[in-house]
Design an enzyme around this catalytic site. Structure first.
Site, PDB file in Angstrom:
ATOM      1  CD  GLU A   1       4.228   3.522  -7.027  1.00 48.21           C
ATOM      2  OE1 GLU A   1       3.107   2.906  -7.396  1.00 48.21           O
ATOM      3  OE2 GLU A   1       4.340   4.879  -7.200  1.00 48.21           O
TER       4      GLU A   1
ATOM      5  CB  SER B   1       1.907   0.454  -4.923  1.00 43.31           C
ATOM      6  OG  SER B   1       2.229   0.935  -5.782  1.00 43.31           O
ATOM      7  CB  SER B   2      -0.182   1.632   0.831  1.00 44.58           C
ATOM      8  OG  SER B   2      -1.521   1.778   0.769  1.00 44.58           O
TER       9      SER B   2
ATOM     10  CD  GLU C   1      -3.528  11.996   5.145  1.00 42.55           C
ATOM     11  OE1 GLU C   1      -3.521  12.854   3.747  1.00 42.55           O
ATOM     12  OE2 GLU C   1      -3.239  11.351   5.112  1.00 42.55           O
TER      13      GLU C   1
ATOM     14  CB  ALA D   1      -5.595   8.468  11.184  1.00 42.89           C
ATOM     15  CB  ALA D   2      -9.693   9.479   8.091  1.00 41.23           C
ATOM     16  CB  VAL D   3     -10.523   8.148  13.556  1.00 32.63           C
ATOM     17  CG1 VAL D   3     -10.887   7.116  14.669  1.00 32.63           C
ATOM     18  CG2 VAL D   3      -9.450   8.065  14.088  1.00 32.63           C
TER      19      VAL D   3
ATOM     20  CD  GLU E   1      -3.581   8.519  -3.111  1.00 34.08           C
ATOM     21  OE1 GLU E   1      -2.779   8.150  -3.992  1.00 34.08           O
ATOM     22  OE2 GLU E   1      -2.671   8.790  -1.768  1.00 34.08           O
TER      23      GLU E   1
ATOM     24  CG  ASN F   1      -3.251   6.607  -9.072  1.00 34.34           C
ATOM     25  OD1 ASN F   1      -2.535   7.349  -9.858  1.00 34.34           O
ATOM     26  ND2 ASN F   1      -3.129   6.754  -7.682  1.00 34.34           N
TER      27      ASN F   1
ATOM     28  CB  SER G   1      -6.052  -2.132 -10.848  1.00 34.01           C
ATOM     29  OG  SER G   1      -5.297  -2.622 -10.121  1.00 34.01           O
TER      30      SER G   1
END
Length: 373
Positions: free
Chosen positions: A20, A201-202, A231, A233-235, A330, A332, A341
């Site tokens: 990053e 940052s994915s 993990e 997935a949050a569908v 999460e 950060n 941002s």
């Protein structure tokens, strides 16, 4: 002894060894443009990708993103610097080729705008703690726990906060028993996300739709971290974020929540959707949410902030599930401060503009004690 008439000296540290690096530089450019030079003397310090500390340019324009293939970086050819060797000193020593070392002077506070490992994970915080230097943001433990998504989930769940089911896979486990790792991942069901456990940052994240895609996703994540999180997935969930910022008396306050909506070719909020201006991402600040959901979001954000022992600031990311439940994705501890941002945008919508936000964080760091708190 600091003269009461002189400006406070703020070392803005950015770049770093993680993947990053460019994001950190972009963040630093925004902060350098916003910091009040009437109140503070700014010392821009870059950490090159090879780990060398250099005295960088303070020009925000040099650190601006210019396109997908034009990301900023620290100029490793500049004069190198180091903390003064005396344990009681907060001075910086500059070493230039063919020149004797010169002392840059005392630093009142460090603003570590580092993202990812070797900066956001407690490493620079530990160094500054040992040197007795005040700094912006979370301490060693909160930084380390929040950076490691597996340990973060343990800490949040222990505090009674809702998190998504996951399993952790290390490179050693994958090499020793890949079949067993696949079986543990399959127990989560599909779709799922595979991500570096200590990344941001994915970068290195993949969405896995079935078992056939798992191996490639794990190998991609291992490019960034030998520890990987798989993990559930949050569908069909909505992605909501909330900012936490301490008041000068230490009380955590929350911003209005915001929502991220992606479109086009992006299946999730990946690196391009986050940072490249031409990509299709819509940021709703504030989010269009019922009052009771906003209240719960803000309460959970403070609980997450306190659960890991944060200081100064944090951004807490949530999934709002179709049934109305909230889960913490999460936390950060050094959210991005780039022009796009969410953290500064949420606080601007809450009445704290960018320069005031930067000033609050510096004042919070100056006011707190060094050592155990």
């Amino acid at each position: 002894m600091n003269s009461p008439s002189r400006k406070r000296r703020v070392a803005v540290v950015f770049g770093g060894r993680s993947s990053e690096h460019a994001v950190s530089c972009i963040t630093a450019g925004s902060v350098l443009a916003a910091i009040d030079r009437e109140q503070y003397e700014v010392v821009p310090i870059g950490i090159a990708t090879d780990g060398r500390w250099v005295l960088e340019s303070g020009d925000p324009e040099r650190l601006r993103i210019r396109g997908r293939d034009q990301l900023p970086s620290v100029d490793g050819d500049r004069a190198t610097i180091a903390l003064a060797p005396e344990a009681s000193s907060t001075g910086l020593v500059v070493t230039e080729p063919a020149q004797p070392p010169r002392t840059l002077g005392d630093v009142d506070v460090v603003f570590p705008l580092l993202h990812g490992p070797w900066g956001e994970d407690g490493t620079i915080q530990g160094m500054l703690e040992m040197a007795g230097v005040r700094y912006v943001g979370a301490g060693v433990l909160a930084s380390a726990v929040s950076m490691d998504k597996a340990h973060m989930k343990v800490a949040l769940a222990a505090a009674g906060l809702p998190v998504l089911p996951s399993v952790t896979v290390t490179a050693a486990e994958w090499q020793r028993d890949a079949a067993g790792c696949r079986a543990r991942a399959a127990g989560l069901g599909y779709p799922q996300f595979v991500k570096p456990a200590r990344g941001g940052s994915s970068l290195g994240i993949s969405k896995v739709h079935d078992a056939a895609e798992l191996d490639q996703a794990v190998e991609e994540a291992f490019r960034y971290d030998p520890k990987v999180l798989v993990e559930t997935a949050a569908v069909d969930a909505r992605e909501i974020e909330c900012g936490v910022l301490q008041a000068l008396d230490g009380t955590p306050e929350t911003s209005v929540p915001a929502e991220i909506r992606i479109s086009g070719d992006h299946e999730f909020y990946d690196f391009a959707a986050k940072y490249l201006p031409e990509e299709h991402t819509e940021l709703d600040v504030p989010a269009d949410l019922p009052d009771d959901v906003v209240t719960r979001l803000r309460e959970l954000s403070v609980r997450a902030f306190e659960a890991v022992g944060c200081e100064g600031l944090a951004r807490v990311d949530f999934f709002l599930l179709p049934g109305g439940d909230l889960v913490v994705n999460e936390i950060n501890t050094m959210p991005g401060f780039t022009p796009t941002s969410m953290y500064p945008r949420m606080w601007a919508a809450s009445g704290v503009d960018y320069p005031a936000l930067v000033d609050r964080l510096i004042r919070l760091a100056l006011a707190r004690d060094t050592g155990l708190r």
